[in-house]
Write an enzyme that holds these catalytic residues in place. Structure first.
Site, PDB file in Angstrom:
ATOM      1  N   LYS A  22       0.851  -1.205   0.000  1.00 53.09           N
ATOM      2  CA  LYS A  22       0.000   0.000   0.000  1.00 53.09           C
ATOM      3  C   LYS A  22       0.883   1.251   0.000  1.00 53.09           C
ATOM      4  O   LYS A  22       0.687   2.172  -0.797  1.00 53.09           O
ATOM      5  CB  LYS A  22      -0.868   0.003   1.252  1.00 53.09           C
ATOM      6  CG  LYS A  22      -1.494   1.338   1.610  1.00 53.09           C
ATOM      7  CD  LYS A  22      -2.408   1.256   2.808  1.00 53.09           C
ATOM      8  CE  LYS A  22      -1.724   1.491   4.114  1.00 53.09           C
ATOM      9  NZ  LYS A  22      -1.431   2.889   4.453  1.00 53.09           N
ATOM     10  N   ASN A  23       1.893   1.259   0.869  1.00 56.61           N
ATOM     11  CA  ASN A  23       2.690   2.480   1.061  1.00 56.61           C
ATOM     12  C   ASN A  23       3.753   2.688  -0.007  1.00 56.61           C
ATOM     13  O   ASN A  23       4.453   3.698   0.007  1.00 56.61           O
ATOM     14  CB  ASN A  23       3.308   2.489   2.458  1.00 56.61           C
ATOM     15  CG  ASN A  23       2.237   2.682   3.523  1.00 56.61           C
ATOM     16  OD1 ASN A  23       1.083   2.942   3.195  1.00 56.61           O
ATOM     17  ND2 ASN A  23       2.597   2.520   4.777  1.00 56.61           N
ATOM     18  N   CYS A 116      -5.739  11.653  12.833  1.00 58.29           N
ATOM     19  CA  CYS A 116      -6.296  10.322  13.081  1.00 58.29           C
ATOM     20  C   CYS A 116      -5.778   9.874  14.441  1.00 58.29           C
ATOM     21  O   CYS A 116      -5.071  10.583  15.122  1.00 58.29           O
ATOM     22  CB  CYS A 116      -5.889   9.346  11.992  1.00 58.29           C
ATOM     23  SG  CYS A 116      -4.150   9.094  11.973  1.00 58.29           S
ATOM     24  N   ARG A 121      -0.887  14.443  12.937  1.00 67.59           N
ATOM     25  CA  ARG A 121      -0.442  14.403  11.538  1.00 67.59           C
ATOM     26  C   ARG A 121      -0.084  15.822  11.055  1.00 67.59           C
ATOM     27  O   ARG A 121      -0.712  16.381  10.161  1.00 67.59           O
ATOM     28  CB  ARG A 121      -1.501  13.758  10.638  1.00 67.59           C
ATOM     29  CG  ARG A 121      -2.057  12.448  11.151  1.00 67.59           C
ATOM     30  CD  ARG A 121      -1.036  11.419  11.585  1.00 67.59           C
ATOM     31  NE  ARG A 121      -0.276  10.821  10.510  1.00 67.59           N
ATOM     32  CZ  ARG A 121      -0.670   9.740   9.842  1.00 67.59           C
ATOM     33  NH1 ARG A 121      -1.820   9.209  10.100  1.00 67.59           N
ATOM     34  NH2 ARG A 121       0.079   9.232   8.887  1.00 67.59           N
ATOM     35  N   ASP A 306       4.641   0.786  12.125  1.00 69.73           N
ATOM     36  CA  ASP A 306       3.370   0.171  11.709  1.00 69.73           C
ATOM     37  C   ASP A 306       3.204  -1.246  12.228  1.00 69.73           C
ATOM     38  O   ASP A 306       2.115  -1.818  12.129  1.00 69.73           O
ATOM     39  CB  ASP A 306       3.247   0.185  10.180  1.00 69.73           C
ATOM     40  CG  ASP A 306       3.098   1.605   9.657  1.00 69.73           C
ATOM     41  OD1 ASP A 306       3.334   1.818   8.463  1.00 69.73           O
ATOM     42  OD2 ASP A 306       2.775   2.494  10.466  1.00 69.73           O
ATOM     43  N   ARG A 398      -8.941  -0.923   4.713  1.00 68.17           N
ATOM     44  CA  ARG A 398      -8.233   0.198   4.056  1.00 68.17           C
ATOM     45  C   ARG A 398      -6.833  -0.220   3.636  1.00 68.17           C
ATOM     46  O   ARG A 398      -6.280   0.281   2.670  1.00 68.17           O
ATOM     47  CB  ARG A 398      -8.060   1.348   5.065  1.00 68.17           C
ATOM     48  CG  ARG A 398      -9.039   2.437   5.055  1.00 68.17           C
ATOM     49  CD  ARG A 398      -8.571   3.540   5.998  1.00 68.17           C
ATOM     50  NE  ARG A 398      -7.180   3.898   5.725  1.00 68.17           N
ATOM     51  CZ  ARG A 398      -6.361   4.451   6.642  1.00 68.17           C
ATOM     52  NH1 ARG A 398      -6.783   4.659   7.855  1.00 68.17           N
ATOM     53  NH2 ARG A 398      -5.126   4.774   6.334  1.00 68.17           N
TER      54      ARG A 398
HETATM   55  C1  EPZ Z   1       3.999   7.186   6.306  1.00 68.16           C
HETATM   56  O1  EPZ Z   1       3.175   8.169   6.911  1.00 68.16           O
HETATM   57  C2  EPZ Z   1       3.148   5.926   6.222  1.00 68.16           C
HETATM   58  N1  EPZ Z   1       1.979   6.186   5.401  1.00 68.16           N
HETATM   59  C3  EPZ Z   1       2.708   5.514   7.631  1.00 68.16           C
HETATM   60  O2  EPZ Z   1       1.965   4.302   7.512  1.00 68.16           O
HETATM   61  C4  EPZ Z   1       3.958   5.242   8.456  1.00 68.16           C
HETATM   62  O3  EPZ Z   1       3.572   4.919   9.782  1.00 68.16           O
HETATM   63  C5  EPZ Z   1       4.840   6.495   8.468  1.00 68.16           C
HETATM   64  O4  EPZ Z   1       5.150   6.898   7.117  1.00 68.16           O
HETATM   65  C6  EPZ Z   1       6.148   6.267   9.205  1.00 68.16           C
HETATM   66  O5  EPZ Z   1       6.845   5.224   8.619  1.00 68.16           O
HETATM   67  C7  EPZ Z   1       2.102   6.116   4.060  1.00 68.16           C
HETATM   68  O6  EPZ Z   1       3.168   5.875   3.533  1.00 68.16           O
HETATM   69  C8  EPZ Z   1       0.851   6.346   3.273  1.00 68.16           C
HETATM   70  P1  EPZ Z   1       5.883  10.618   8.466  1.00 68.16           P
HETATM   71  P2  EPZ Z   1       3.638   9.722   6.963  1.00 68.16           P
HETATM   72  O7  EPZ Z   1       5.707  11.903   7.757  1.00 68.16           O
HETATM   73  O8  EPZ Z   1       4.360  10.087   5.731  1.00 68.16           O
HETATM   74  C9  EPZ Z   1       5.852  13.591  12.147  1.00 68.16           C
HETATM   75  C10 EPZ Z   1       0.083   2.924   7.783  1.00 68.16           C
HETATM   76  O9  EPZ Z   1      -0.447   2.390   8.759  1.00 68.16           O
HETATM   77  N2  EPZ Z   1       5.704  14.639  11.135  1.00 68.16           N
HETATM   78  O10 EPZ Z   1       7.134   9.842   8.251  1.00 68.16           O
HETATM   79  O11 EPZ Z   1       2.461  10.531   7.345  1.00 68.16           O
HETATM   80  C11 EPZ Z   1       4.606  12.729  12.278  1.00 68.16           C
HETATM   81  O12 EPZ Z   1       3.670  13.334  13.141  1.00 68.16           O
HETATM   82  C12 EPZ Z   1       0.568   4.355   7.874  1.00 68.16           C
HETATM   83  O13 EPZ Z   1       0.265   2.361   6.672  1.00 68.16           O
HETATM   84  C13 EPZ Z   1       5.780  15.968  11.533  1.00 68.16           C
HETATM   85  O14 EPZ Z   1       5.957  16.265  12.709  1.00 68.16           O
HETATM   86  O15 EPZ Z   1       4.655   9.663   8.185  1.00 68.16           O
HETATM   87  C14 EPZ Z   1       5.162  11.450  12.845  1.00 68.16           C
HETATM   88  O16 EPZ Z   1       5.319  11.593  14.242  1.00 68.16           O
HETATM   89  C15 EPZ Z   1       0.333   4.956   9.251  1.00 68.16           C
HETATM   90  N3  EPZ Z   1       5.641  16.943  10.602  1.00 68.16           N
HETATM   91  C16 EPZ Z   1       6.528  11.342  12.173  1.00 68.16           C
HETATM   92  O17 EPZ Z   1       6.860  12.659  11.743  1.00 68.16           O
HETATM   93  C17 EPZ Z   1       5.460  16.637   9.270  1.00 68.16           C
HETATM   94  O18 EPZ Z   1       5.384  17.595   8.450  1.00 68.16           O
HETATM   95  C18 EPZ Z   1       6.561  10.391  10.986  1.00 68.16           C
HETATM   96  O19 EPZ Z   1       5.669  10.897  10.042  1.00 68.16           O
HETATM   97  C19 EPZ Z   1       5.375  15.291   8.881  1.00 68.16           C
HETATM   98  C20 EPZ Z   1       5.517  14.305   9.833  1.00 68.16           C
END
Ligand code: EPZ
Length: 418
Positions: A22-23, A116, A121, A306, A398
């Site tokens: 998915k990712n 969520c 996020r 995850d 999902r």
């Molecule tokens: C991706 O989400 C994945 N989703 C998530 O999988 C996964 O948990 C995550 O990466 C971490 O590996 C997809 O790829 C669609 P991040 P993403 O930006 O990009 C903080 C699943 O279950 N952050 O790496 O949203 C954030 O709050 C999903 O398949 C900021 O602070 O994750 C988090 O604590 C859930 N500011 C951390 O960074 C920002 O601008 C990691 O977030 C962006 C992120």
């Protein structure tokens, strides 16, 4: 409200087919906005999140169709740089379209991603990395308006290796004239797959899988007509390994890049599960008597966030006290109150889940608060005595293609009631 109903106690035995990730699919689909033509995303999983991303392409003017061997998308008629709020709110990954829209139109208007249960996020890292590329942004009425008229290639540094912010940085800089360097980039396998796909479309991206990406921009709207098979879903693979371990079962599945699932496999071996490899096949043999463990989830190549929820379920029946920490989504413990309803003994102390193993969980009515928590509740229900009902189960479909049938084939007593 949809619910999954399962009777615990059956061992999971047999072969399971792991779907494309998915990712990996979501960023690849988002990147298509900067390209002009048609792609067949081979064997793309039929799951809601992928459908949402395809619908976003459609609302921008493109088209999509699921066919027997995958998802066909066409971006030739994309004319709109403002994405539909209603559709985008359905998936956080909708924010991944910013880079492609800026590459194609030098403008983008995207709704703020919905929060969520795993955290607020935020998007500050996205905004900051776009600013380093010379892109202005402002937030008006729950939308982010990006102006990329003066966007230029160059060196950017992410304050944190955000997966989504790395996706946007790649999708923009791959089509900005000149050379860009992205420092502190995410190293997840799904980022590597995105780079492999874009390089297959004529882009020039180097360093994928490391925290330093070097990109020589090409002209946007390259004509493409290609087929692409994304990497298999490492989180789905890990989820079935956990479910098999939870039931003392033994399963086999094909997985080419074992290093992508090695941290999960190592943790399962620590716990007392036997894992063997035979060429690209992974064989897992579990029995009872799982031992407690310590786990810290962090960015790749560390143990993946995850998978943290499913290991909370596993820890609930491991002998001893397991300590689980998540350094990516620090609040990802809403699941624990649902596991406690099933008889788990869990305390949250200083941001860590302290899980004291019990012999057996008991079936209960529980609520899937997010995708991976839902998978963790299935994991717990497979072990529990009696009937478990998991409400809000649409949250699970999902991200897990055909999970009910895949588990039934392995011997689980499970069904979904709409
Ligand atoms: C991706 O989400 C994945 N989703 C998530 O999988 C996964 O948990 C995550 O990466 C971490 O590996 C997809 O790829 C669609 P991040 P993403 O930006 O990009 C903080 C699943 O279950 N952050 O790496 O949203 C954030 O709050 C999903 O398949 C900021 O602070 O994750 C988090 O604590 C859930 N500011 C951390 O960074 C920002 O601008 C990691 O977030 C962006 C992120």
């Amino acid at each position: 409200m949809q619910k999954i109903v399962l009777e615990g106690g059956n061992k999971l035995i047999g072969e399971v087919n792991v779907s494309p990730a998915k990712n990996a699919c979501l960023p690849i689909i988002a990147s298509l906005i900067a390209l002009d033509g048609e792609i067949l995303l081979k064997n793309a999983p039929k799951i809601a999140d992928v459908l949402v991303m395809a619908q976003i392409i459609e609302c921008l003017g493109g088209s999509y169709k699921y066919c027997e061997n995958g998802l066909r998308l066409n971006t030739q008629n994309i004319k709109v740089y403002e994405a539909d709020c209603f559709i985008c709110k359905k998936a956080r990954a909708s924010f991944f379209i910013v880079g492609g829209l800026l590459a194609r139109f030098k403008k983008a208007v995207v709704p703020l991603p919905g929060g969520c249960n795993i955290g607020t996020r935020p998007i500050d890292i996205h905004i900051n990395v776009m600013k380093q590329f010379g892109v202005q942004s402002e937030i008006i009425d729950d939308k982010v308006i990006f102006n990329g008229e003066n966007a230029r290639s160059g060196k950017v540094v992410l304050s944190y290796p955000s997966v989504g912010a790395t996706v946007n940085a790649i999708c923009l800089s791959a089509f900005l004239k000149g050379e860009s360097i992205i420092l502190n980039a995410a190293r997840e396998p799904e980022i590597v797959d995105l780079c492999n796909f874009l390089n297959g479309c004529g882009c020039k991206i180097m360093g994928e899988g490391t925290s330093c990406l070097r990109i020589i921009g090409i002209r946007a709207l390259q004509k493409i007509k290609i087929e692409y098979l994304p990497i298999k879903d490492r989180i789905e693979a890990g989820s079935y390994m956990c479910m098999a371990a939870m039931t003392g079962g033994n399963i086999a599945f094909k997985y080419d890049n074992f290093e992508y699932i090695s941290k999960m496999a190592e943790k399962l071996i620590d716990i007392g599960v036997e894992i063997k490899r035979n060429k690209n096949e992974v064989l897992l043999f579990a029995n009872s008597g799982l031992k407690a463990f310590n786990l810290v989830a962090d960015v790749y190549p560390a143990f993946p966030t995850d998978m943290q929820s499913l290991f909370c379920s596993l820890g609930a029946v491991c002998k001893g006290v397991s300590i689980i920490e998540d350094r990516v989504f620090v609040n990802r413990f809403d699941l624990c109150k649902e596991l406690i309803k099933m008889g788990a003994k869990i305390e949250i102390e200083k941001g860590k889940a302290v899980v004291t193993g019990v012999n057996k969980l008991k079936g209960a009515k529980v609520f899937a608060c997010d995708l991976r928590a839902g998978a963790a509740l299935i994991t717990a229900g497979l072990n529990a005595e009696g009937r478990t009902e998991i409400y809000n189960s649409e949250m699970i479909s999902r991200g897990y293609e055909d999970i009910i049938n895949k588990l039934k084939k392995l011997g689980a007593k499970i069904k979904e009631e709409i």
